[in-house]
Design a protein around this motif. Structure first.
Motif, PDB file in Angstrom:
ATOM      1  N   UNK A 155      64.622  -4.820  38.431  1.00  0.00           N
ATOM      2  CA  UNK A 155      63.270  -4.254  37.419  1.00  0.00           C
ATOM      3  C   UNK A 155      63.056  -5.324  36.482  1.00  0.00           C
ATOM      4  N   UNK A 156      64.033  -6.202  36.095  1.00  0.00           N
ATOM      5  CA  UNK A 156      63.479  -7.292  34.848  1.00  0.00           C
ATOM      6  C   UNK A 156      64.458  -7.105  33.786  1.00  0.00           C
ATOM      7  N   UNK A 157      63.907  -7.348  32.925  1.00  0.00           N
ATOM      8  CA  UNK A 157      64.709  -7.301  31.661  1.00  0.00           C
ATOM      9  C   UNK A 157      64.750  -5.691  30.855  1.00  0.00           C
ATOM     10  N   UNK A 158      66.335  -5.629  30.858  1.00  0.00           N
ATOM     11  CA  UNK A 158      66.252  -3.971  30.304  1.00  0.00           C
ATOM     12  C   UNK A 158      66.704  -4.007  28.852  1.00  0.00           C
ATOM     13  N   UNK A 159      66.138  -3.109  28.266  1.00  0.00           N
ATOM     14  CA  UNK A 159      66.638  -2.975  26.952  1.00  0.00           C
ATOM     15  C   UNK A 159      67.526  -1.596  26.786  1.00  0.00           C
ATOM     16  N   UNK A 160      68.690  -1.585  26.469  1.00  0.00           N
ATOM     17  CA  UNK A 160      69.581  -0.637  26.157  1.00  0.00           C
ATOM     18  C   UNK A 160      70.083  -0.290  24.991  1.00  0.00           C
ATOM     19  N   UNK A 161      69.802   0.872  24.493  1.00  0.00           N
ATOM     20  CA  UNK A 161      70.174   1.370  23.275  1.00  0.00           C
ATOM     21  C   UNK A 161      71.219   2.474  23.313  1.00  0.00           C
ATOM     22  N   UNK A 162      72.157   2.248  22.690  1.00  0.00           N
ATOM     23  CA  UNK A 162      73.597   3.083  22.621  1.00  0.00           C
ATOM     24  C   UNK A 162      73.661   3.650  21.321  1.00  0.00           C
ATOM     25  N   UNK A 163      74.416   4.804  21.284  1.00  0.00           N
ATOM     26  CA  UNK A 163      74.777   5.678  20.234  1.00  0.00           C
ATOM     27  C   UNK A 163      76.367   5.154  19.691  1.00  0.00           C
ATOM     28  N   UNK A 164      76.614   5.869  18.723  1.00  0.00           N
ATOM     29  CA  UNK A 164      77.907   5.486  18.209  1.00  0.00           C
ATOM     30  C   UNK A 164      79.444   6.166  18.787  1.00  0.00           C
ATOM     31  N   UNK A 165      78.906   7.397  19.613  1.00  0.00           N
ATOM     32  CA  UNK A 165      80.003   8.126  19.773  1.00  0.00           C
ATOM     33  C   UNK A 165      81.147   7.477  20.907  1.00  0.00           C
ATOM     34  N   UNK A 166      80.232   6.875  21.761  1.00  0.00           N
ATOM     35  CA  UNK A 166      81.187   6.278  22.956  1.00  0.00           C
ATOM     36  C   UNK A 166      80.641   4.819  23.068  1.00  0.00           C
ATOM     37  N   UNK A 167      80.643   3.820  22.134  1.00  0.00           N
ATOM     38  CA  UNK A 167      79.941   2.762  22.168  1.00  0.00           C
ATOM     39  C   UNK A 167      80.128   1.712  23.460  1.00  0.00           C
ATOM     40  N   UNK A 168      81.300   1.753  23.747  1.00  0.00           N
ATOM     41  CA  UNK A 168      81.657   0.930  24.941  1.00  0.00           C
ATOM     42  C   UNK A 168      81.379   1.428  26.505  1.00  0.00           C
ATOM     43  N   UNK A 169      81.664   2.934  26.508  1.00  0.00           N
ATOM     44  CA  UNK A 169      81.418   3.659  27.717  1.00  0.00           C
ATOM     45  C   UNK A 169      79.858   3.606  27.953  1.00  0.00           C
ATOM     46  N   UNK A 170      79.197   4.004  27.014  1.00  0.00           N
ATOM     47  CA  UNK A 170      77.687   4.169  27.204  1.00  0.00           C
ATOM     48  C   UNK A 170      77.068   2.737  27.366  1.00  0.00           C
ATOM     49  N   UNK A 171      77.508   1.561  26.694  1.00  0.00           N
ATOM     50  CA  UNK A 171      76.984   0.366  27.046  1.00  0.00           C
ATOM     51  C   UNK A 171      77.377   0.040  28.520  1.00  0.00           C
ATOM     52  N   UNK A 172      78.395   0.295  29.045  1.00  0.00           N
ATOM     53  CA  UNK A 172      78.917   0.050  30.409  1.00  0.00           C
ATOM     54  C   UNK A 172      77.905   0.887  31.499  1.00  0.00           C
ATOM     55  N   UNK A 173      77.475   2.244  31.097  1.00  0.00           N
ATOM     56  CA  UNK A 173      76.636   3.199  31.823  1.00  0.00           C
ATOM     57  C   UNK A 173      75.305   2.294  32.076  1.00  0.00           C
TER      58      UNK A 173
END
Ligand code: NAD
Length: 482
Positions: free
Chosen positions: A145-163
């Motif tokens: 799709x192109x350039x993805x903006x990924x905004x993550x919360x504090x509760x599972x920072x590394x897991x949500x980044x991976x998702x």
């Protein structure tokens, strides 16, 4: 004390333009443990420009073969695992997650998610020729799709980044990640892993910051897709912006899920699973079951079991491996959770266990795990997301009523059913209006789509569905059949 002055943009740490610094505090000691730049608009412009260049490079990441991208993603998983102790300690210090679970949830599971998408992109058919029904044929192609903006919360920072990052990278997208201001320090370890894995410059960029950094990124002209995990309030604002821009968006938002205990459930045998489904990460988990629905004839017995679970939880320093419940992420968040407790008391709910702060801890943003009974299913405690260790036990007269109470919610993210009869549990699970439900268990599995309905969000992460959300479909019609 970690002092960061740089941002990970275009493959390297370079000085931030923004003069403003975020102070990161330990949830357990309340002390400042680090500082990092709060990226400003110029920093976001630089990050998006790097992601754009990396995406548009005709021989770059998006043009790499799926096998080459998969190999790089697997290297990233290895590099993250190699940094597990550092990552998990930072996450636990910043957001209070007990270190005993951080190893699995913030290191092991993220690495598994990267490996899952590496494998998936190797085997996904990206082009199909379909025989037409009008005499011709159609070539259907999937492209990133192109350039993805990924905004993550504090509760599972590394897991949500991976998702978010794993399927985007597998698809061939480039990414700009915005970590939450409460949990910035671990994102520098992630950046180190990205660099060590030789992911090309500009493919992953990281801009920590507050709401203004996030909203500028969401509306940036060179972003092609937004993926957000966080509160429903912010999700609605992002949906509005993306609606105006007609920009694809995935939203993983809040929840207020229910556990339905059936009359044949063995509570004692399932106590560990029930703890996970109700109190994981100090109650700071979107999929938790803050509402526990029990058959009226088992109410007193259930109250005793849950009071035991709540009173028996070991509360303390998140870095101590024996801790089961750590502090909440910030003072402000503890105030919010305590306001929910106070309101529930005012509304007539009865505190069965907890209800205050643990007496033996004089610093850190702790709240005792708390159990309420006599909760009206329409009261704020039963309807609003608390995001802390606060449970409401409610009776039901028949299973139909339990399903009705479970579904009487603005949210629809998760839920569980507890029973000795798995087949019956599945039948009940399928009546619950939510994106996911567990029977005698609840854990995200990379193979299956995760996400919510109603106020819990739009779209899905994980599974092939999560990959498809990072793709764009292109059709070529042909007049001939072969
Ligand atoms: P939040 O919405 O306040 O913030 C989430 C992220 O968005 C942060 O990085 C924040 O800086 C950023 N942000 C804030 N305002 C923004 C704006 N206007 N535009 C762009 N970005 C903005 O949420 P939080 O307090 O960090 O996290 C808790 C919430 O997240 C809970 O509601 C929880 O249920 C939800 N959550 C959902 C899931 C899920 O998968 N459904 C998973 C984890 C957390």
């Amino acid at each position: 004390m970690i002092d960061q002055n740089a941002l990970f943009i275009d493959g390297a740490l370079s000085p931030a333009h923004a003069p403003e610094r975020i102070e990161i505090l330990s949830a357990a000691t309340e002390e400042v443990i680090g500082r990092a730049p709060a990226a400003d608009e110029d920093d976001v412009d630089a990050a998006v420009a790097a992601a754009r260049r990396a995406f548009d490079d005709p021989r770059g990441w998006s043009a790499w073969s799926p096998d080459d991208r998969a190999a790089a993603i697997e290297r990233l998983a290895d590099e993250l695992e190699a940094r597990a102790p550092q990552l998990t300690e930072l996450v636990s210090s910043q957001n209070g997650m007990p270190i005993a679970i951080a190893g699995t949830l913030e290191s092991g599971l993220p690495a598994t998610v990267y490996r899952y998408y590496a494998n998936l992109i190797r085997t996904t058919e990206l082009e199909q020729t379909r025989p037409g029904v009008l005499g011709g044929r159609a070539i259907v192609r999937q492209s990133p799709v192109g350039v993805v903006a990924a905004i993550v919360p504090w509760n599972y920072p590394n897991l949500v980044t991976a998702l978010k990052v794993a399927p985007a990278l597998a698809a061939g997208c480039t990414v700009v990640v915005k970590p939450s201001p409460e949990t910035v320090l671990d994102s520098y370890v992630f950046a180190e892993a990205v660099a060590a894995a030789n992911i090309p410059a500009g493919v992953v960029n990281i801009v920590p910051g507050r709401a203004s950094t996030g909203s500028y990124l969401v509306s940036h002209r060179d972003v092609d897709k937004v993926t957000f995990t966080g509160s429903t309030t912010v999700g609605r604002q992002i949906a509005k912006t993306c609606g105006e821009l007609l920009r694809p968006v995935t939203l993983e938002l809040g929840g207020k899920s229910a556990a339905i205990i059936l009359d044949d459930a063995d509570l004692t045998a399932n106590i560990e699973g029930l703890f996970q489904a109700t109190l994981l990460n100090n109650g700071q988990t979107c999929v938790l079951n803050g509402r526990i629905l029990v058959p009226r004839n088992r109410f007193d017995e259930s109250l005793e079991v849950f009071a035991g679970l709540v009173n028996g939880a070991v509360i303390g320093d998140p870095l101590d491996p024996s801790t089961q419940v750590g502090p909440l992420v910030t003072d402000a968040h503890r105030n919010r959770v305590e306001a929910h407790i106070a309101r529930a008391k005012d509304d007539g709910a009865r505190v069965v266990a907890g209800g205050g702060r643990p007496a033996h801890l004089d610093r850190g943003w702790y709240v005792q795990p708390t159990l309420f009974s006599d909760v009206d299913p329409s009261s704020p405690l039963a309807q609003e997301e608390v995001f802390g260790p606060v449970l409401a036990l409610m009776p039901y007269d028949d299973v139909g009523q339990a399903v009705q109470i479970a579904n009487d919610s603005a949210y629809g993210l998760a839920g569980t059913v507890w029973t000795a009869d798995e087949a019956h549990g599945i039948q009940i699970a399928e009546q619950i209006e939510s994106g996911t439900v567990g029977v005698n268990y609840y854990m995200l599995d990379p193979v299956a789509p995760f996400g919510g309905i109603k106020a819990s969000g739009l779209g899905r992460e994980l599974g092939p569905e999560g990959l498809a959300a990072c793709m764009r479909t292109h059709t070529t019609y042909l007049s001939t059949s072969a």
